[in-house]
Design an enzyme around this catalytic site. Structure first.
Site, PDB file in Angstrom:
ATOM      1  CG  ASP A 169       7.477 -13.960  19.815  1.00 39.98           C
ATOM      2  OD1 ASP A 169       6.494 -14.672  20.513  1.00 39.98           O
ATOM      3  OD2 ASP A 169       7.110 -13.830  18.631  1.00 39.98           O
ATOM      4  CB  ALA A 225       4.296  -3.727  14.512  1.00 38.12           C
ATOM      5  CG  ASP A 250       4.384   2.062   7.234  1.00 34.18           C
ATOM      6  OD1 ASP A 250       4.595   2.977   6.454  1.00 34.18           O
ATOM      7  OD2 ASP A 250       3.986   1.011   7.165  1.00 34.18           O
ATOM      8  CD  GLU A 255      -2.125   3.445  10.738  1.00 32.07           C
ATOM      9  OE1 GLU A 255      -2.889   2.859   9.921  1.00 32.07           O
ATOM     10  OE2 GLU A 255      -1.041   3.139  11.228  1.00 32.07           O
ATOM     11  CG  HIS A 273      -0.322   1.166   7.768  1.00 32.83           C
ATOM     12  ND1 HIS A 273      -1.111   1.054   8.881  1.00 32.83           N
ATOM     13  CD2 HIS A 273       0.077  -0.076   7.499  1.00 32.83           C
ATOM     14  CE1 HIS A 273      -1.176  -0.305   9.009  1.00 32.83           C
ATOM     15  NE2 HIS A 273      -0.539  -0.893   8.373  1.00 32.83           N
ATOM     16  CB  ILE A 274       3.689   2.636   2.547  1.00 37.54           C
ATOM     17  CG1 ILE A 274       4.966   2.831   3.368  1.00 37.54           C
ATOM     18  CG2 ILE A 274       2.938   3.570   2.451  1.00 37.54           C
ATOM     19  CD1 ILE A 274       6.054   3.725   2.422  1.00 37.54           C
ATOM     20  CB  ALA A 276       1.403  -4.550   2.821  1.00 39.49           C
TER      21      ALA A 276
END
Length: 299
Positions: A169, A225, A250, A255, A273-274, A276
């Site tokens: 990072d 991400a 995810d 999408e 895309h679950i 959260a």
């Protein structure tokens, strides 16, 4: 101040905003076409991942003062353009960090023990005990690409399971328990690679054919991400060649996907895309949305 809620938000926190004097209309099924017509009547909007806020929408809303994204990323909003137009853009970067981190760790465990395949054989009424000789994740090296809020939560859990954690990072100088390395070093050292960074011009397709070639044979990839950070064609080739032993995804470039071949591979776990999508994360998002909008209205 008049607010439109464009995506699902917990009712409790909508009522908090109303109690604070905001006029709140819930239109969590609004279409893009309807939004173009109705958004000019509002001062603020709340969106999640479903609603996209692009330049053409911003241009028809001279009264818009604030866009609040319930979630960590801002890639669904042309946020720099919005700021140029004097619109405040906010998100809730901490609210879903733990939920996404738990999904990433869960994915690693599923791949290590082939749990998705083992479960499928049981549903097919076959007892294939000798077919599933897995690996422990303790003692393995986890490479984190991006070590922001979610990456930090993944680190806590990985260290508790006795993994070695390295991270790339460029915006982080040091972090306890983590060795910061170059991207090439991370690719060469990691048994598992998990991505936790926003999708930007710099990160788009940053993991492609060249990067897969630098990885260990048998590496496993986790992406909770954003789609498009990993080049899907290159990942498909790496998975079918055996270079990459497994991937847990995810998120996807499109999408929902229009090409499902990647998700259908036997060595891929996929979800829609679950990251959260937990009760706890949704509550934290709602609470932070209400808090920030109420504070903004009082300025």
């Amino acid at each position: 101040m008049k607010i439109i809620i464009c995506d699902k938000t917990e009712k409790e926190y909508i009522e908090q905003m109303r109690a604070a004097g905001l006029t709140v209309d819930v239109r969590d099924d609004i279409t893009p076409e309807q939004l173009m017509i109705e958004l000019p009547n509002y001062d603020g909007m709340v969106v999640r991942s479903r609603t996209k806020v692009r330049k053409d929408l911003i241009d028809v809303c001279p009264n818009l003062k604030v866009i609040l994204r319930g979630g960590a990323g801002l890639d669904t909003i042309d946020h720099e353009y919005a700021k140029e137009k004097g619109i405040t853009v906010m998100n809730t970067p901490l609210a879903n960090s733990k939920s996404v981190a738990e999904l990433a760790i869960g994915y690693m465990l599923m791949m290590a023990r082939s749990l998705y395949k083992a479960s499928a054989t049981m549903k097919a009424e076959t007892w294939e005990k000798k077919a599933f000789n897995g690996d422990e994740i303790g003692g393995k090296t986890l490479g984190l690409i991006g070590i922001g809020n979610i990456g930090k939560e993944v680190t806590k859990r990985a260290l508790a399971m006795e993994m070695t954690v390295v991270a790339y990072d460029p915006y982080v100088k040091e972090m306890a328990g983590v060795k910061l390395v170059s991207l090439d070093e991370l690719l060469a050292q990691s048994d598992y690679i998990s991505l936790h960074l926003p999708k930007t011009k710099e990160s788009s397709n940053m993991i492609g054919k060249e990067q897969f070639a630098k990885m260990k044979n048998g590496v496993r990839i986790v992406n909770c991400a954003r789609g498009g950070i990993v080049n899907e064609e290159a990942l498909y080739e790496a998975l079918t060649s055996g270079k990459v032993a497994g991937a847990a995804l995810d998120v996807f470039n499109e999408e929902p996907p229009t090409d499902w071949k990647l998700a259908k591979l036997d060595n891929v776990i996929a979800s829609p895309h679950i990251g959260a999508a937990t009760k706890e994360a949704q509550a934290r998002v709602g609470a932070e949305v209400a808090e920030k909008l109420i504070a903004f209205a009082k300025k």
